[in-house]
Motif scaffolding. Structure first.
Motif, mmCIF file in Angstrom:
data_model
loop_
_atom_site.group_PDB
_atom_site.id
_atom_site.type_symbol
_atom_site.label_atom_id
_atom_site.label_comp_id
_atom_site.label_asym_id
_atom_site.label_seq_id
_atom_site.Cartn_x
_atom_site.Cartn_y
_atom_site.Cartn_z
ATOM 1 N N ILE A 411 -22.532 18.409 -17.331
ATOM 2 C CA ILE A 411 -22.705 17.891 -15.967
ATOM 3 C C ILE A 411 -23.388 16.531 -15.999
ATOM 4 O O ILE A 411 -23.008 15.607 -15.275
ATOM 5 C CB ILE A 411 -23.518 18.886 -15.109
ATOM 6 N N GLN A 412 -24.408 16.397 -16.836
ATOM 7 C CA GLN A 412 -25.102 15.115 -16.947
ATOM 8 C C GLN A 412 -24.187 14.029 -17.505
ATOM 9 O O GLN A 412 -24.201 12.891 -17.038
ATOM 10 C CB GLN A 412 -26.335 15.272 -17.843
ATOM 11 N N LEU A 413 -23.387 14.365 -18.505
ATOM 12 C CA LEU A 413 -22.470 13.390 -19.092
ATOM 13 C C LEU A 413 -21.411 12.960 -18.088
ATOM 14 O O LEU A 413 -21.040 11.775 -18.027
ATOM 15 C CB LEU A 413 -21.815 13.986 -20.341
ATOM 16 N N LYS A 414 -20.916 13.899 -17.303
ATOM 17 C CA LYS A 414 -19.948 13.572 -16.255
ATOM 18 C C LYS A 414 -20.585 12.679 -15.199
ATOM 19 O O LYS A 414 -19.974 11.745 -14.685
ATOM 20 C CB LYS A 414 -19.418 14.857 -15.622
ATOM 21 N N ARG A 415 -21.845 12.969 -14.885
ATOM 22 C CA ARG A 415 -22.563 12.174 -13.890
ATOM 23 C C ARG A 415 -22.727 10.728 -14.368
ATOM 24 O O ARG A 415 -22.669 9.791 -13.576
ATOM 25 C CB ARG A 415 -23.927 12.814 -13.627
ATOM 26 N N GLU A 416 -22.924 10.542 -15.664
ATOM 27 C CA GLU A 416 -23.062 9.192 -16.207
ATOM 28 C C GLU A 416 -21.799 8.364 -15.973
ATOM 29 O O GLU A 416 -21.868 7.152 -15.762
ATOM 30 C CB GLU A 416 -23.374 9.250 -17.709
ATOM 31 N N VAL A 417 -20.627 8.999 -16.036
ATOM 32 C CA VAL A 417 -19.379 8.287 -15.747
ATOM 33 C C VAL A 417 -19.372 7.834 -14.292
ATOM 34 O O VAL A 417 -18.997 6.697 -13.978
ATOM 35 C CB VAL A 417 -18.155 9.184 -16.041
ATOM 36 N N SER A 418 -19.796 8.712 -13.408
ATOM 37 C CA SER A 418 -19.879 8.366 -11.990
ATOM 38 C C SER A 418 -20.849 7.207 -11.779
ATOM 39 O O SER A 418 -20.574 6.274 -11.009
ATOM 40 C CB SER A 418 -20.328 9.588 -11.183
ATOM 41 N N TYR A 419 -21.982 7.258 -12.478
ATOM 42 C CA TYR A 419 -22.950 6.169 -12.372
ATOM 43 C C TYR A 419 -22.375 4.855 -12.895
ATOM 44 O O TYR A 419 -22.645 3.781 -12.355
ATOM 45 C CB TYR A 419 -24.219 6.508 -13.156
ATOM 46 N N ALA A 420 -21.594 4.937 -13.973
ATOM 47 C CA ALA A 420 -20.988 3.735 -14.546
ATOM 48 C C ALA A 420 -20.070 3.058 -13.537
ATOM 49 O O ALA A 420 -20.086 1.826 -13.370
ATOM 50 C CB ALA A 420 -20.211 4.085 -15.817
ATOM 51 N N HIS A 421 -19.274 3.850 -12.844
ATOM 52 C CA HIS A 421 -18.362 3.287 -11.849
ATOM 53 C C HIS A 421 -19.128 2.733 -10.647
ATOM 54 O O HIS A 421 -18.760 1.684 -10.100
ATOM 55 C CB HIS A 421 -17.355 4.346 -11.422
ATOM 56 N N SER A 422 -20.188 3.430 -10.251
ATOM 57 C CA SER A 422 -21.023 2.920 -9.153
ATOM 58 C C SER A 422 -21.711 1.626 -9.548
ATOM 59 O O SER A 422 -21.830 0.696 -8.745
ATOM 60 C CB SER A 422 -22.069 3.969 -8.762
ATOM 61 N N TRP A 423 -22.176 1.567 -10.810
ATOM 62 C CA TRP A 423 -22.832 0.359 -11.304
ATOM 63 C C TRP A 423 -21.892 -0.830 -11.230
ATOM 64 O O TRP A 423 -22.277 -1.923 -10.802
ATOM 65 C CB TRP A 423 -23.292 0.574 -12.744
ATOM 66 N N LEU A 424 -20.637 -0.664 -11.637
ATOM 67 C CA LEU A 424 -19.666 -1.762 -11.572
ATOM 68 C C LEU A 424 -19.499 -2.250 -10.142
ATOM 69 O O LEU A 424 -19.540 -3.463 -9.879
ATOM 70 C CB LEU A 424 -18.309 -1.308 -12.123
ATOM 71 N N HIS A 425 -19.343 -1.322 -9.230
ATOM 72 C CA HIS A 425 -19.181 -1.705 -7.819
ATOM 73 C C HIS A 425 -20.413 -2.445 -7.319
ATOM 74 O O HIS A 425 -20.308 -3.485 -6.655
ATOM 75 C CB HIS A 425 -18.941 -0.468 -6.965
ATOM 76 N N ASN A 426 -21.595 -1.938 -7.654
ATOM 77 C CA ASN A 426 -22.828 -2.516 -7.136
ATOM 78 C C ASN A 426 -23.093 -3.914 -7.689
ATOM 79 O O ASN A 426 -23.463 -4.833 -6.948
ATOM 80 C CB ASN A 426 -24.008 -1.599 -7.441
ATOM 81 N N ILE A 427 -22.891 -4.095 -9.003
ATOM 82 C CA ILE A 427 -23.222 -5.398 -9.570
ATOM 83 C C ILE A 427 -22.212 -6.463 -9.141
ATOM 84 O O ILE A 427 -22.588 -7.611 -8.849
ATOM 85 C CB ILE A 427 -23.334 -5.345 -11.102
ATOM 86 N N THR A 428 -20.939 -6.106 -9.053
ATOM 87 C CA THR A 428 -19.956 -7.101 -8.648
ATOM 88 C C THR A 428 -20.054 -7.428 -7.162
ATOM 89 O O THR A 428 -19.816 -8.562 -6.754
ATOM 90 C CB THR A 428 -18.532 -6.644 -9.006
ATOM 91 N N THR A 429 -20.458 -6.443 -6.367
ATOM 92 C CA THR A 429 -20.720 -6.720 -4.942
ATOM 93 C C THR A 429 -21.938 -7.618 -4.808
ATOM 94 O O THR A 429 -21.965 -8.558 -3.999
ATOM 95 C CB THR A 429 -20.943 -5.420 -4.161
ATOM 96 N N ASP A 430 -22.956 -7.364 -5.616
ATOM 97 C CA ASP A 430 -24.157 -8.206 -5.635
ATOM 98 C C ASP A 430 -23.814 -9.655 -5.969
ATOM 99 O O ASP A 430 -24.346 -10.587 -5.356
ATOM 100 C CB ASP A 430 -25.143 -7.652 -6.654
ATOM 101 N N ILE A 431 -22.887 -9.851 -6.902
ATOM 102 C CA ILE A 431 -22.561 -11.203 -7.351
ATOM 103 C C ILE A 431 -21.524 -11.889 -6.471
ATOM 104 O O ILE A 431 -21.730 -13.001 -5.993
ATOM 105 C CB ILE A 431 -22.038 -11.163 -8.812
ATOM 106 N N PHE A 432 -20.403 -11.198 -6.289
ATOM 107 C CA PHE A 432 -19.254 -11.845 -5.640
ATOM 108 C C PHE A 432 -19.004 -11.405 -4.217
ATOM 109 O O PHE A 432 -18.132 -11.963 -3.533
ATOM 110 C CB PHE A 432 -17.992 -11.575 -6.473
ATOM 111 N N GLY A 433 -19.752 -10.396 -3.739
ATOM 112 C CA GLY A 433 -19.539 -9.910 -2.392
ATOM 113 C C GLY A 433 -18.446 -8.867 -2.362
ATOM 114 O O GLY A 433 -17.731 -8.640 -3.343
ATOM 115 N N SER A 434 -18.312 -8.197 -1.232
ATOM 116 C CA SER A 434 -17.323 -7.119 -1.112
ATOM 117 C C SER A 434 -15.940 -7.690 -0.891
ATOM 118 O O SER A 434 -15.754 -8.838 -0.524
ATOM 119 C CB SER A 434 -17.717 -6.198 0.030
#
Length: 434
Positions: A411-434
C-alpha cells in the motif's frame, strides 16, 4: 512511506513560509529607476526564477530568453519509454509567465558581456541588464566516448537525457525491438543530471518489456560502484523483475565488473569497455558524461571541470559579478542535480536578486529536494531532504529528510506512485501555471 502525507505537507509549508517571510522583508522600490533582469534559459530553473522574481518585486523588468517555444520536463519522461505516459503530458508553454508581465523572447543567446552587461542573441537583438540569471542546463561530453557524437545521438543511439525528440526515438526503438532482445543502458560517471534517472529508466523499460516482450532483458553497464537509492531499486528489481535470479530481466554491472563504456560501434550497435569486452545490444542507450550548457562556456562562467562555481547564498557567479547561475550547471555543493533542486535554487536566487537590486542583504537560504522514482506498476520509491546553507557558506548541508523504508508495504509503495504523479502536477503548475 511512513508519515508521507505529513512529511510532504511539512516540507511544502516550510518552503512557502520561508519564501514568504523573505519576500516581505524586502523593500519594493517601485518608484525608483527601472531594474532590469535578463534570464537566460527557460527550463525548470529559469522559468521558476522568472516567476518568483516577479512575485518578489513586481517593479523589476524581467526578460526571459529561451530557444524553444515548448519545454519537455526530463522528470517523468522515463514513463514515456514504458508507454505509461504520453509525451504531450510533459510538454509546457510560457503563456502563463507572459500573463504575469514577464517578457518572453524565443531566441538563442550567443554572448553575455559581463563588463558591459549586455546580452546578444542569434537574431542580433541586444538586452541590457542590471543582473542576469543564467540557467543553461547541461551539455554532453561526446568526445569522452570514442565513436559517439551529437549527430549519432540525434539519430541512431539516443541518450534521451534531454526530453523530447530523443525520448520518442528511444521509445520507437523499444517498440520495434524483437521479443528476446537486449537493451543496454550505459550511465555516466558523476556528476550528472538526475542521479537516479538511469535506474528508473531501466525500471520503466523493464515494466514495458515484462508486459509486451517478456523474453527480453536489460543490461546496465555502470562506471560507478553504487548509485542513488541503490538498495531500494535493487529490492524493487528483485520483486518485480527477478533481479539476481537466472531469469533476471535486469542485470547491473558496476565498477568492479569494469562496466564503464570506452567506445561504441554504431554499425554493430555495441559498446566496448576499457578492457576490450564487447557488449552487443538491440537497443543501445548511451548517456554521456556531462557539463554545463554551451552558453556557460561562451560567457566564461565555467571552471576547468566544466561546471559553474557560485556563491551558495545568492548563486552569483564567483567568476563574473552580477551574473547568477542556477540549476544543473551550478556547483551547488551539497545539492543533487535534480529538477526539484533547480526549482528550489531558483526561488532562493530570485529572492536574493530582488534583495540585492533593492539594496538589501539576502538572508540565509534553505533548500528542498524530493525525488520520486517509479520502479514498476504500483511500486514507487522516494527520497526527500531539507537543506540549509552552512554557517561558513561553503556548502549546503542536509538537516532532515526521509527515505522509503526497505520494509514498506504494498500500500505504501502504491501510494508513492500516486505521490510521484501529484508531485509532477504540482511542480509544473508552480513553474508554468495550469
Amino acid at each position: 512511506m511512513n508519515n508521507s502525507i505529513n512529511r510532504r505537507q511539512f516540507i511544502k509549508s516550510i518552503g512557502l513560509a520561508s519564501l514568504a517571510s523573505t519576500i516581505t522583508a524586502i523593500p519594493v522600490l517601485a518608484f525608483g529607476a527601472t531594474k532590469k533582469v535578463v534570464i537566460v534559459g527557460g527550463g525548470t530553473g529559469g522559468a521558476t526564477a522568472a516567476k518568483y522574481l516577479k512575485l518578489a518585486d513586481p517593479s523589476i523588468e524581467i526578460t526571459l530568453i529561451e530557444a524553444n517555444k515548448t519545454y519537455h520536463s526530463c522528470y517523468s519522461s522515463n514513463e514515456v519509454l514504458s508507454g505509461n505516459r504520453d509525451i504531450s503530458s510533459i510538454q509546457y508553454g510560457y503563456d502563463n509567465l507572459k500573463s504575469q508581465g514577464i517578457q518572453v523572447v524565443f531566441d538563442t543567446v550567443i554572448n553575455i558581456n559581463a563588463k558591459s552587461r549586455v546580452i546578444t542573441t542569434k537574431s542580433g537583438d541586444r538586452f541590457s541588464y542590471d543582473r542576469c540569471i543564467v540557467a543553461p542546463g547541461i551539455d554532453f561530453k561526446y568526445e569522452a566516448i570514442e565513436g559517439y557524437s551529437k549527430s549519432i545521438a540525434e539519430s541512431s543511439i539516443p541518450h534521451a537525457w534531454k526530453a523530447g525528440v530523443q525520448t520518442e526515438i528511444l521509445r520507437k526503438q523499444l517498440i520495434e525491438m524483437k521479443n528476446g532482445g537486449t537493451v543496454v543502458i550505459a550511465p555516466p560517471e558523476n556528476p550528472f543530471r538526475c542521479p537516479p534517472g538511469p535506474y528508473e529508466r531501466a525500471s520503466q523499460i523493464a515494466d514495458y518489456l515484462k508486459r509486451e516482450k517478456p523474453k527480453s532483458k536489460i543490461i546496465i553497464m555502470d562506471p560507478k560502484s553504487k548509485f542513488s537509492k541503490m538498495g531500494l531499486f535493487q529490492q524493487g528489481w528483485e520483486k518485480m523483475y527477478g533481479y539476481k535470479s537466472e531469469n533476471a530481466m535486469i542485470e547491473w554491472h558496476g565498477m568492479s565488473d569494469d562496466a564503464g563504456i570506452e567506445s561504441i560501434n554504431v554499425k554493430e550497435n555495441s559498446m566496448t569497455n576499457q578492457f576490450g569486452d564487447i557488449i552487443k545490444a538491440d537497443v543501445l542507450n548511451v548517456i554521456p558524461p556531462q557539463k554545463a550548457g554551451k552558453i556557460a562556456f561562451t560567457a566564461g562562467l565555467t571552471n576547468d571541470k566544466g561546471w559553474c562555481p557560485v556563491r551558495l547564498d545568492t548563486f552569483e557567479s564567483t567568476i563574473h559579478k552580477n551574473i547568477h547561475v542556477i540549476g544543473d550547471a551550478a556547483i551547488a555543493n551539497g545539492l543533487p542535480k535534480s529538477g526539484y533542486a533547480a526549482n528550489s535554487e531558483a526561488k532562493v536566487c530570485a529572492v536574493a536578486v530582488s534583495a540585492l537590486l533593492n539594496g538589501s542583504e539576502p538572508g540565509t537560504p534553505s533548500f528542498i529536494n524530493t525525488c520520486y522514482s517509479i520502479v514498476g506498476k504500483d511500486y514507487g520509491i522516494s527520497v526527500t531532504a531539507v537543506y540549509r546553507l552552512a554557517k561558513d557558506g561553503s556548502k549546503i548541508t542536509r538537516v532532515s529528510g526521509g527515505l522509503t523504508p526497505m520494509n514498506a508495504t504494498p500500500i505504501q509503495l502504491k501510494r508513492e506512485v500516486s505521490y510521484a504523479h501529484s508531485w509532477l502536477h504540482n511542480i509544473t503548475t508552480d513553474i508554468f501555471g495550469s
